[in-house]
Motif scaffolding. Structure first.
Motif, short mmCIF file in Angstrom:
data_model
loop_
_atom_site.label_atom_id
_atom_site.label_comp_id
_atom_site.label_asym_id
_atom_site.label_seq_id
_atom_site.Cartn_x
_atom_site.Cartn_y
_atom_site.Cartn_z
N UNK A 143 1.14 -1.26 0.10
CA UNK A 143 0.21 0.17 0.55
C UNK A 143 0.80 1.24 -0.09
N UNK A 144 0.42 2.36 -0.79
CA UNK A 144 0.94 3.34 -0.39
C UNK A 144 0.82 4.67 1.05
N UNK A 145 1.30 4.31 1.21
CA UNK A 145 1.45 5.70 2.70
C UNK A 145 2.00 6.99 3.09
N UNK A 146 1.05 7.53 3.34
CA UNK A 146 1.43 9.32 2.89
C UNK A 146 2.34 9.57 4.65
N UNK A 147 3.54 9.81 4.23
CA UNK A 147 4.05 10.25 5.66
C UNK A 147 4.15 12.10 5.85
N UNK A 148 4.35 12.24 7.78
CA UNK A 148 3.95 13.21 7.86
C UNK A 148 4.21 14.99 7.43
N UNK A 149 5.46 14.55 6.22
CA UNK A 149 6.40 15.36 5.97
C UNK A 149 5.47 14.85 4.03
N UNK A 150 5.25 14.93 4.03
CA UNK A 150 4.06 14.79 2.23
C UNK A 150 5.05 13.83 1.66
N UNK A 151 6.02 12.89 2.47
CA UNK A 151 6.62 11.90 1.14
C UNK A 151 5.25 10.90 1.40
N UNK A 152 6.01 10.23 0.06
CA UNK A 152 4.68 8.78 0.10
C UNK A 152 5.92 7.36 -0.08
N UNK A 153 5.34 6.66 0.34
CA UNK A 153 6.11 5.63 0.17
C UNK A 153 5.28 3.82 0.03
N UNK A 154 5.89 3.27 0.07
CA UNK A 154 5.07 1.96 -0.71
C UNK A 154 5.63 0.88 0.24
N UNK A 155 4.81 0.09 1.60
CA UNK A 155 5.44 -0.55 2.76
C UNK A 155 3.91 -1.53 2.66
N UNK A 156 4.06 -3.36 3.09
CA UNK A 156 3.67 -4.14 2.88
C UNK A 156 2.21 -3.91 3.46
N UNK A 157 1.50 -4.29 3.01
CA UNK A 157 0.14 -4.12 3.21
C UNK A 157 0.21 -4.83 4.44
N UNK A 158 -1.39 -4.04 5.40
CA UNK A 158 -1.23 -4.86 6.65
C UNK A 158 -1.98 -5.90 5.97
N UNK A 159 -2.52 -6.72 8.10
CA UNK A 159 -3.33 -8.00 7.52
C UNK A 159 -5.07 -7.27 7.39
N UNK A 160 -5.08 -6.49 8.26
CA UNK A 160 -6.19 -5.37 8.03
C UNK A 160 -6.93 -5.23 6.61
#
Length: 187
Positions: A143-160
């Protein structure tokens, strides 16, 4: 070679056998072991599918040592948030021919969460997952996650966010059985 898919049969088998999800939280009207027959018209190969469910329980022996075991779900079974259920899908090729390219899709029931890395299967099968309602499948959802500084990172999807598991089995020899299991946790 034409690809043969049983994807919807796996989903229907699970949906038809999990009536407890829409009931009062904590009370589950679960099923007895059920089966269905899938037939490949082209080769007349038949796969009989059976879905079983078990609840993980903690037992204590006479010395006070705790261990975990699996209790088959039958009739009325109480499940609570945090309980872990194990689903086992058993496919038996009852025909005299090999069934090739068997694909089974299993939805994660509503009210449940997939237990990461709990899926396993016999044979040389590939396991993939969907986080978009079964529209696409990959081995490691991200999933793509937006960090507090506005950068977008790709991280493993959570189980939910896992919605489906897909099992792709290259072949099931005549008169053999293939088993797959995975775990879910009650939310």
């Amino acid at each position: 070679m034409k690809r043969f898919s049983f994807a919807s049969l796996g989903a229907i088998a699970l949906i038809a056998t999990v009536p407890f999800i829409n009931q009062v939280p904590g009370m589950a009207a679960l099923w007895h072991s059920t089966s269905a027959v899938a037939q490949n018209v082209q080769t007349q190969g038949q796969i009989q599918l059976r879905l079983e469910a078990e609840k993980q329980v903690v037992v204590q022996d006479q010395q006070g040592k705790q261990s975990q075991k699996w209790q088959p779900l039958k009739g009325q079974t109480v499940v609570q948030p945090g309980n872990v259920l194990r689903y086992t899908l058993i496919g038996e090729n009852k025909s005299d021919r090999t069934v090739k390219n068997l694909t089974l899709n299993q939805p994660i029931p509503k009210g449940m969460m997939y237990v990461l890395k709990s899926a396993n299967i016999t044979n040389n099968a590939k396991i993939t997952y969907s986080i978009d309602g079964g529209r696409s499948f990959v081995e490691n959802p991200t999933v793509k996650v937006t960090l507090p500084d506005g950068k977008v990172e790709t991280k493993p999807a959570p189980a939910t966010v896992y919605t489906h598991i897909r099992l792709q089995i290259p072949s099931v020899a005549a008169k053999t059985i293939v088993k797959a299991s995975y775990q879910t946790q009650v939310r």
